[in-house]
Motif scaffolding. Structure first.
Motif, PDB file in Angstrom:
ATOM      1  N   LEU A 135       0.814  -1.220   0.000  1.00 32.15           N
ATOM      2  CA  LEU A 135       0.000   0.000   0.000  1.00 32.15           C
ATOM      3  C   LEU A 135       0.845   1.265   0.000  1.00 32.15           C
ATOM      4  N   SER A 136       2.155   1.115   0.151  1.00 26.80           N
ATOM      5  CA  SER A 136       3.057   2.272   0.184  1.00 26.80           C
ATOM      6  C   SER A 136       3.858   2.419  -1.111  1.00 26.80           C
ATOM      7  N   GLY A 137       3.420   1.752  -2.141  1.00 23.59           N
ATOM      8  CA  GLY A 137       4.103   1.876  -3.429  1.00 23.59           C
ATOM      9  C   GLY A 137       4.862   0.643  -3.853  1.00 23.59           C
ATOM     10  N   GLY A 138       5.022  -0.305  -2.946  1.00 18.81           N
ATOM     11  CA  GLY A 138       5.620  -1.592  -3.287  1.00 18.81           C
ATOM     12  C   GLY A 138       7.014  -1.513  -3.864  1.00 18.81           C
ATOM     13  N   ALA A 139       7.304  -2.462  -4.744  1.00 15.02           N
ATOM     14  CA  ALA A 139       8.633  -2.550  -5.352  1.00 15.02           C
ATOM     15  C   ALA A 139       8.939  -1.310  -6.173  1.00 15.02           C
ATOM     16  N   GLY A 140       7.915  -0.727  -6.778  1.00 19.20           N
ATOM     17  CA  GLY A 140       8.118   0.487  -7.563  1.00 19.20           C
ATOM     18  C   GLY A 140       8.613   1.644  -6.714  1.00 19.20           C
ATOM     19  N   PHE A 141       8.063   1.794  -5.530  1.00 12.50           N
ATOM     20  CA  PHE A 141       8.497   2.842  -4.605  1.00 12.50           C
ATOM     21  C   PHE A 141       9.952   2.628  -4.209  1.00 12.50           C
ATOM     22  N   LEU A 142      10.290   1.392  -3.844  1.00 11.90           N
ATOM     23  CA  LEU A 142      11.655   1.104  -3.417  1.00 11.90           C
ATOM     24  C   LEU A 142      12.660   1.333  -4.538  1.00 11.90           C
ATOM     25  N   LYS A 143      12.267   0.998  -5.748  1.00 11.77           N
ATOM     26  CA  LYS A 143      13.146   1.238  -6.901  1.00 11.77           C
ATOM     27  C   LYS A 143      13.352   2.735  -7.098  1.00 11.77           C
ATOM     28  N   ALA A 144      12.291   3.508  -6.901  1.00 14.19           N
ATOM     29  CA  ALA A 144      12.361   4.959  -7.098  1.00 14.19           C
ATOM     30  C   ALA A 144      13.246   5.648  -6.070  1.00 14.19           C
ATOM     31  N   VAL A 145      13.210   5.176  -4.812  1.00  8.84           N
ATOM     32  CA  VAL A 145      14.002   5.841  -3.771  1.00  8.84           C
ATOM     33  C   VAL A 145      15.433   5.316  -3.716  1.00  8.84           C
ATOM     34  N   GLY A 146      15.717   4.269  -4.463  1.00 13.06           N
ATOM     35  CA  GLY A 146      17.062   3.697  -4.447  1.00 13.06           C
ATOM     36  C   GLY A 146      18.134   4.698  -4.818  1.00 13.06           C
ATOM     37  N   GLY A 147      17.833   5.552  -5.783  1.00 13.86           N
ATOM     38  CA  GLY A 147      18.799   6.553  -6.205  1.00 13.86           C
ATOM     39  C   GLY A 147      18.950   7.694  -5.220  1.00 13.86           C
ATOM     40  N   LEU A 148      17.908   7.952  -4.432  1.00 14.87           N
ATOM     41  CA  LEU A 148      17.942   9.040  -3.453  1.00 14.87           C
ATOM     42  C   LEU A 148      18.748   8.655  -2.211  1.00 14.87           C
ATOM     43  N   PHE A 149      18.612   7.415  -1.798  1.00 16.82           N
ATOM     44  CA  PHE A 149      19.227   6.956  -0.548  1.00 16.82           C
ATOM     45  C   PHE A 149      20.081   5.716  -0.836  1.00 16.82           C
ATOM     46  N   LYS A 150      21.245   5.959  -1.402  1.00 16.16           N
ATOM     47  CA  LYS A 150      22.085   4.858  -1.878  1.00 16.16           C
ATOM     48  C   LYS A 150      22.631   3.990  -0.754  1.00 16.16           C
ATOM     49  N   ASP A 151      22.681   4.516   0.467  1.00 22.19           N
ATOM     50  CA  ASP A 151      23.250   3.756   1.586  1.00 22.19           C
ATOM     51  C   ASP A 151      22.174   3.170   2.495  1.00 22.19           C
ATOM     52  N   THR A 152      20.926   3.150   2.017  1.00 22.36           N
ATOM     53  CA  THR A 152      19.819   2.690   2.848  1.00 22.36           C
ATOM     54  C   THR A 152      19.210   1.420   2.253  1.00 22.36           C
ATOM     55  N   LYS A 153      19.028   0.405   3.102  1.00 24.16           N
ATOM     56  CA  LYS A 153      18.464  -0.872   2.677  1.00 24.16           C
ATOM     57  C   LYS A 153      17.117  -1.094   3.362  1.00 24.16           C
ATOM     58  N   PHE A 154      16.297  -1.926   2.728  1.00 22.33           N
ATOM     59  CA  PHE A 154      14.931  -2.103   3.213  1.00 22.33           C
ATOM     60  C   PHE A 154      14.555  -3.575   3.398  1.00 22.33           C
ATOM     61  N   CYS A 155      13.624  -3.773   4.343  1.00 24.66           N
ATOM     62  CA  CYS A 155      12.962  -5.063   4.537  1.00 24.66           C
ATOM     63  C   CYS A 155      11.458  -4.800   4.407  1.00 24.66           C
ATOM     64  N   PRO A 156      10.923  -4.829   3.186  1.00 19.99           N
ATOM     65  CA  PRO A 156       9.500  -4.553   2.994  1.00 19.99           C
ATOM     66  C   PRO A 156       8.624  -5.647   3.595  1.00 19.99           C
ATOM     67  N   THR A 157       7.496  -5.231   4.175  1.00 16.92           N
ATOM     68  CA  THR A 157       6.558  -6.145   4.824  1.00 16.92           C
ATOM     69  C   THR A 157       5.148  -5.603   4.621  1.00 16.92           C
ATOM     70  N   GLY A 158       4.208  -6.510   4.407  1.00 16.75           N
ATOM     71  CA  GLY A 158       2.815  -6.093   4.243  1.00 16.75           C
ATOM     72  C   GLY A 158       2.355  -6.237   2.806  1.00 16.75           C
ATOM     73  N   GLY A 159       1.525  -7.227   2.549  1.00 16.57           N
ATOM     74  CA  GLY A 159       1.050  -7.467   1.193  1.00 16.57           C
ATOM     75  C   GLY A 159       2.025  -8.260   0.343  1.00 16.57           C
ATOM     76  N   ILE A 160       3.033  -8.836   0.968  1.00 15.25           N
ATOM     77  CA  ILE A 160       4.007  -9.653   0.242  1.00 15.25           C
ATOM     78  C   ILE A 160       3.571 -11.114   0.328  1.00 15.25           C
ATOM     79  N   SER A 161       3.707 -11.819  -0.794  1.00 16.48           N
ATOM     80  CA  SER A 161       3.226 -13.191  -0.864  1.00 16.48           C
ATOM     81  C   SER A 161       4.160 -14.050  -1.695  1.00 16.48           C
ATOM     82  N   GLN A 162       3.825 -15.321  -1.789  1.00 18.59           N
ATOM     83  CA  GLN A 162       4.575 -16.247  -2.638  1.00 18.59           C
ATOM     84  C   GLN A 162       4.622 -15.760  -4.082  1.00 18.59           C
ATOM     85  N   ASP A 163       3.579 -15.031  -4.485  1.00 19.90           N
ATOM     86  CA  ASP A 163       3.469 -14.596  -5.883  1.00 19.90           C
ATOM     87  C   ASP A 163       4.314 -13.376  -6.229  1.00 19.90           C
ATOM     88  N   ASN A 164       4.635 -12.535  -5.236  1.00 18.06           N
ATOM     89  CA  ASN A 164       5.325 -11.274  -5.584  1.00 18.06           C
ATOM     90  C   ASN A 164       6.633 -11.023  -4.831  1.00 18.06           C
TER      91      ASN A 164
END
Length: 205
Positions: A135-164
């Motif tokens: 609900l916060s933009g998913g993989a697309g959001f994380l890809k977009a902020v990757g260039g802004l915060f090059k030294d920051t890593k994420f553990c996304p949670t919520g709405g993640i499943s075997q399919d995605n």
């Protein structure tokens, strides 16, 4: 202090245990451990779930057990008293982040916006939880902020499943994904522990 990613030692799934009794908590953790996992998160939503965390630590001392859903100083203290190895929050505030920096344990603060990321970084955190990820933009959001915060890593949670989940793990700024789908409620109710082991093993592979 160790980072959460170093504690996880290459494990890319942070499986989430949601229980209200010690027996089920230990059984789920054992099923996850049987799949080769060494790190789990126990959601602290009741006094019983805190007891479950402590029971897992006692029964499986080799496991790294984190406490999730830490939202204030009171729940942080419960997590620390229960023996949590690291802390996971669903969100951030100035007051909560200040407490987290002083708790003596590694922390993954929860963020859902660019402003949250900046706030967490201002307190020294470089490993963050995106929640609720889908609900916060998913993989697309994380890809977009990757260039802004090059030294920051994420553990996304919520709405993640075997399919995605692979959509997230394919990103350079994702070190792990959190999920509940590997321990479905009906599996726990029916004590189908092997299904939990099999679901965890699929992600691990």
């Amino acid at each position: 202090m160790d980072s959460v990613s170093s504690l996880m030692d290459g494990q890319v799934l942070l499986p989430i245990i949601q229980v209200d009794n010690e027996h089920d908590g230990v059984a789920i953790a054992k099923a996850m451990h049987a799949a080769g996992l060494k790190t789990v998160e126990v959601v602290l939503r009741s006094e019983q779930s805190a007891k479950a965390l402590s029971a897992i630590k006692a029964e499986l001392p080799e496991m790294i057990v984190s406490a999730g859903t830490i939202v204030d100083e009171a729940s942080l203290n419960v997590a620390l008293e229960a023996g949590a190895d690291f802390i996971v929050t669903p969100a951030v505030t100035e007051k909560l982040l200040s407490k987290l920096t002083q708790c003596g344990k590694p922390v993954i603060p929860g963020v859902s916006t660019v402003a949250d990321i900046v706030l967490a970084r201002e307190h020294g955190f470089r490993e963050l939880k995106l929640f609720p990820a889908a609900l916060s933009g998913g993989a697309g959001f994380l890809k977009a902020v990757g260039g802004l915060f090059k030294d920051t890593k994420f553990c996304p949670t919520g709405g993640i499943s075997q399919d995605n989940y692979q959509d997230y793990l394919s990103l350079n700024n994702v070190f792990a994904i959190g999920g509940t789908w590997v321990a479905k409620t009906d599996w726990v109710v029916n004590q189908e522990w092997q299904k939990i082991t099999d679901a965890c093993a699929k992600v691990k592979a």
